[in-house]
Design a protein around this motif. Sequence first.
Motif, PDB file in Angstrom:
ATOM      1  N   ALA A 108      -8.017  -0.555  46.326  1.00 35.90           N
ATOM      2  CA  ALA A 108      -8.225  -0.606  44.858  1.00 35.90           C
ATOM      3  C   ALA A 108      -7.091   0.026  43.980  1.00 35.90           C
ATOM      4  O   ALA A 108      -6.312   1.137  44.512  1.00 35.90           O
ATOM      5  CB  ALA A 108      -9.572  -0.039  44.464  1.00 35.90           C
ATOM      6  N   GLU A 161     -10.951  -8.267  38.540  1.00 37.89           N
ATOM      7  CA  GLU A 161     -11.902  -8.277  39.473  1.00 37.89           C
ATOM      8  C   GLU A 161     -11.689  -7.124  40.562  1.00 37.89           C
ATOM      9  O   GLU A 161     -10.772  -6.435  40.626  1.00 37.89           O
ATOM     10  CB  GLU A 161     -11.241  -9.615  40.308  1.00 37.89           C
ATOM     11  N   GLU A 162     -12.726  -6.824  41.374  1.00 37.23           N
ATOM     12  CA  GLU A 162     -12.923  -5.800  42.206  1.00 37.23           C
ATOM     13  C   GLU A 162     -12.334  -6.207  43.296  1.00 37.23           C
ATOM     14  O   GLU A 162     -12.222  -7.356  43.792  1.00 37.23           O
ATOM     15  CB  GLU A 162     -14.575  -5.544  42.345  1.00 37.23           C
TER      16      GLU A 162
END
Length: 1159
Positions: A499, A491-492
């Motif tokens: 991130a 998933e982003e």
Amino acid sequence: MMCKDTLSDVRSYSYNKFFILLVFFAQSATKKPRKSPGDKGRSESGARGASRGRANGHPQQNGEGDPVTLFEVVKLGKSAMQSVVDDWIESYKQDRDIALLDLINFFIQCSGCRGTVRIEMFRNMQNAEIIRKMTEEFDEDSGDYPLTMPGPQWKKFRSNFCEFIGVLIRQCQYSIIYDEYMMDTVISLLTGLSDSQVRAFRHTSTLAAMKLMTALVNVALNLSIHQDNTQRQYEAERNKMIGKRANERLELLLQKRKELQENQDEIENMMNSIFKGIFVHRYRDAIAEIRAVCIEEIGVWMKMYSDAFLNDSYLKYVGWTLHDRQGEVRLKCLKALQSLYTNRELFPKLELFTNRFKDRIVSMTLDKEYDVAVEAIRLVTLILHGSEEALSNEDCENVYHLVYSAHRPVAVAAGEFLHKKLFSRHDPQAEEALAKRRGRNSPNGNLIRMLVLFFLESELHEHAAYLVDSLWESSQELLKDWECMTELLLEEPVQGEEAMSDRQESALIELMVCTIRQAAEAHPPVGRGTGKRVLTAKERKTQIDDRNKLTEHFIIALPMLLSKYSADAEKVANLLQIPQYFDLEIYSTGRMEKHLDALLKQIKFVVEKHVESDVLEACSKTYSILCSEEYTIQNRVDIAHSQLIDEFVDRFNHSVEDLLQEGEEADDDDIYNVLSTLKRLTSFHNAHDLTKWDLFSNCYRLLRTGIEHGAMPEQIVVQALQCSHYSILWQLVKITEGSPSKAFMLLCDLLMIFSHQLMTGGREGLQPLVFNPDSGLQSELLSFVMDHVFIDQDDENQSMEGDEEDEANKIEALHKRRNLLAAFSKLIIYDIVDMHAAADIFKHYMKYYNDYGDIIKETLSKTRQIDKIQCAKTLILSLQQLFNELVQEQGPNLDRTSAHVSGIKELARRFALTFGLDQIKTREAVATLHKDGIEFAFKYQNQKGQDYPPPNLAFLEVLIMAFHTYLEKFLTEQMMERREDVWLPLISYRNSLVTGGEDDRMSVNSGSSSSKTSSVRNKKGRPPLHKKRVEGCLEGSWLNRNENIHTPGALQAPQLTSTDFALFLMTVFMVGKSQCMKMMTCFYLTRRGLMEDDAEPIFEDVMMSSRGQLEDMNEEFEDTMVIDLPPSRNRRERAELRPDFFDSAAIIEDDSGFGMPMF
């Protein structure tokens, strides 16, 4: 009136005496009677004195077998310690001297001392004098004493000993310990014993004193509690109004408080005496066990009575002992401190100690003793749990890296520390809020990120499996959260969330794969632990549940992960390891075939996209696992795999044609097409049988083109060789599965081709190709020969297919076995296999002579030509093996007339013929043979004693030959004087070495001194001139010598020339040893000058009369030796000799089993 009163007094006294007697008899009925002190004092051999425990704790008992001393009662441990102490207290109340004498002797006997303290010694001697007297009676032969003796009985004694002291003080705490006699006596005795030079006294008394101190600390603690309670009661009563206040109660409470304070002061005096008189000296004793006892007990005092002992005055002793040179003592220090740091209420009192000794404790995490290191890490973890500020970042980092330790207990302890430091949550409200979230937003999301950062900062990426294993016991919930891990990867990141970097994703994938492996296999990684242990039922159930959980999750998630990271070789190689931990049945039972198709599609895409060897090997391995025949998905996977191989083989064939057609004009694209396709096929060929696609042909074309034109790129050559190698191996597997014999022949041929002879003829450049089989491979080759060549005909008939009576099949089977033996023999002859392996071949020479005699004889001949010494060692080794087998069958008492023994003798005779007649050339080899043989015969002594023969002595009957000097090194006077039958092999062997004759052995057996005289005549036919003198000499100097001495060792053997030895050997073959002895006697007398020069003996019964028999004799020697007797003026021609008296059977069926002395 006076008489009446007197009579009344007498009557009253009689009644009282009668009442006392009744009480005494009543007590005697229920309790064992004790002897009066007077009886004990009068005789040392009284009941208690005579039943003292023996040295080293081995007790004597009374006639009924019951223990009669405190030591025996405590050692046996059959009675409850409470009743034992109650009995002693009762005796103390009756006569405290006798009771204390029992207690003193108890401590003396517990030390392993033989001595006994008598009542007069106790009353009249000082403790120092008593201890010196007991020291003189100590058993100096043994260093053991009850506290150090091995075994469960003495381990139980130690616990009983400690329990007895504790119960004794507990039962005496209200009265006896305050009588200023018992405790003073015991403490004084233990103080004196603890200062003794005798280790047993010092160790036992120190343990007793420390346990005594522990019991006193418990008493002092109880007194302190009672004092506090009394003080509160007094304060409460005093604070009452005057009208309600009870003055009598106040006085009673004041009196009780005063009494308790006095008892407290007395107990403290006792404890000070023990601490200053014993502990302060013994905590640094030279013996580690004594130091360990002191440190262990002071830890108990500080934990039990922290108000009095948990201060720097006592803690300093523990801190100083942290530097002890013995790991056992350091371990006791750490465990004592752990018991203190476990209680968080004690942290304020430990603050100064922590600051002073923290660095030492942290450094002990690297202790050379693993047990000490583990406990040090646990102590640091307790310090961290109590106060995070107590440890600096540097201190923590010193423990962090231990999670990568190869020693698993150390790593697990460090993992617990890491879990406490990084992964423990301390905010209950935050935990409750986060617990409702799942995936990347769950409580484990940030912790997994933190774990990845820790792993990257440690810069030990190849040790991810070690990190996971270290945390597995403490952080299992975190490590099994695969859902959170996959969401972090797929998933982003949400808004405001950072991130993960590419490096962090690679680390997370590696850690995730390691957690999957740990859950599926349920054992530590390679390098940790001693092997796979057997799982308990609970662990097995957990393993199955974890495997099902990860399979169900990654069957769906893995194709998506491969799709996302398909371009990254490192990530893909790690992800493709996951399917090997699947429960593949779930694909069918869970109806998840579509996910299987998705996985196969992604693997195919990865293979087409990458040429890295790690990725291709991972793909090949995954296909191999999924193609397993035990699962229903095998057909689906096999079709996909075959289609993939078809595509690559077709591409490879076309690219090879293009490359060969272009020749030197081939461009980089042509080379790349061949190389990339060949790499993929080679990687798959490693785990899959691709022989049906015939990859070998095109690989051979590439290699041949490279040899002929020299323009083939090196990378293509390497890959072509590798692919050809796999093709050959798969063919070999097929051959091996079909016929082990063919595989054996092929292996022998390969060993011949790639042997050291490959470099002969100036081909030293081929040295890297030379392969020398190691001992393991040689042993397997020999075992194969033993199992498939030397087998009984009945076994072979049963193993053959077809008609058992078919003679052609039998001949064919024999031919195959001969080929196997010949192939292995070639390896021995060409020095590829060690020569000693031939011993197992040579020992079957007689049994399988008809089948393999020519092969074995030729092998023997060639090995002798290579190295005579090593050949002799091999021959004697084969005889030794047969002898050992015979001993295992028949036992040490061999039947020397049995067929098995005769077979060994006959084999030895055959071996003798291979040495030839040239003494000069064979001397060293024969000497080596006999040295080994004699050493084997005397290698082991008889377990019954030196008066019995060595178990291998009968081997000398196999070894009869002229080698006397070396034997004398092993003989003793007792051996030379023995004449029983069991010593016959030694007597016969020694006599044969001295004289070479059999009659000596017979004379030893029968005592007879008569023997036949050789027939001696003059060459002209007239009677010998000195025949009478010779016969007299024979009877006087030879036979009479046998009567006067046991063995003819004093007779010096003449020096034989090569001609003499050849003549003698031929004589032995033809007439046997008895006749040969007579001739050797004459020969000896001639050499010594006892016969005239022209009176050379002529042997009438010696030579063979026909050329055929001579040829038979030569057949035995073949190319080994040439019989060539030199001419003699007194020897008749062979043609004129009498008809032969040679009988081949006589050689074998001689009395001794031989026709000649061996060799």
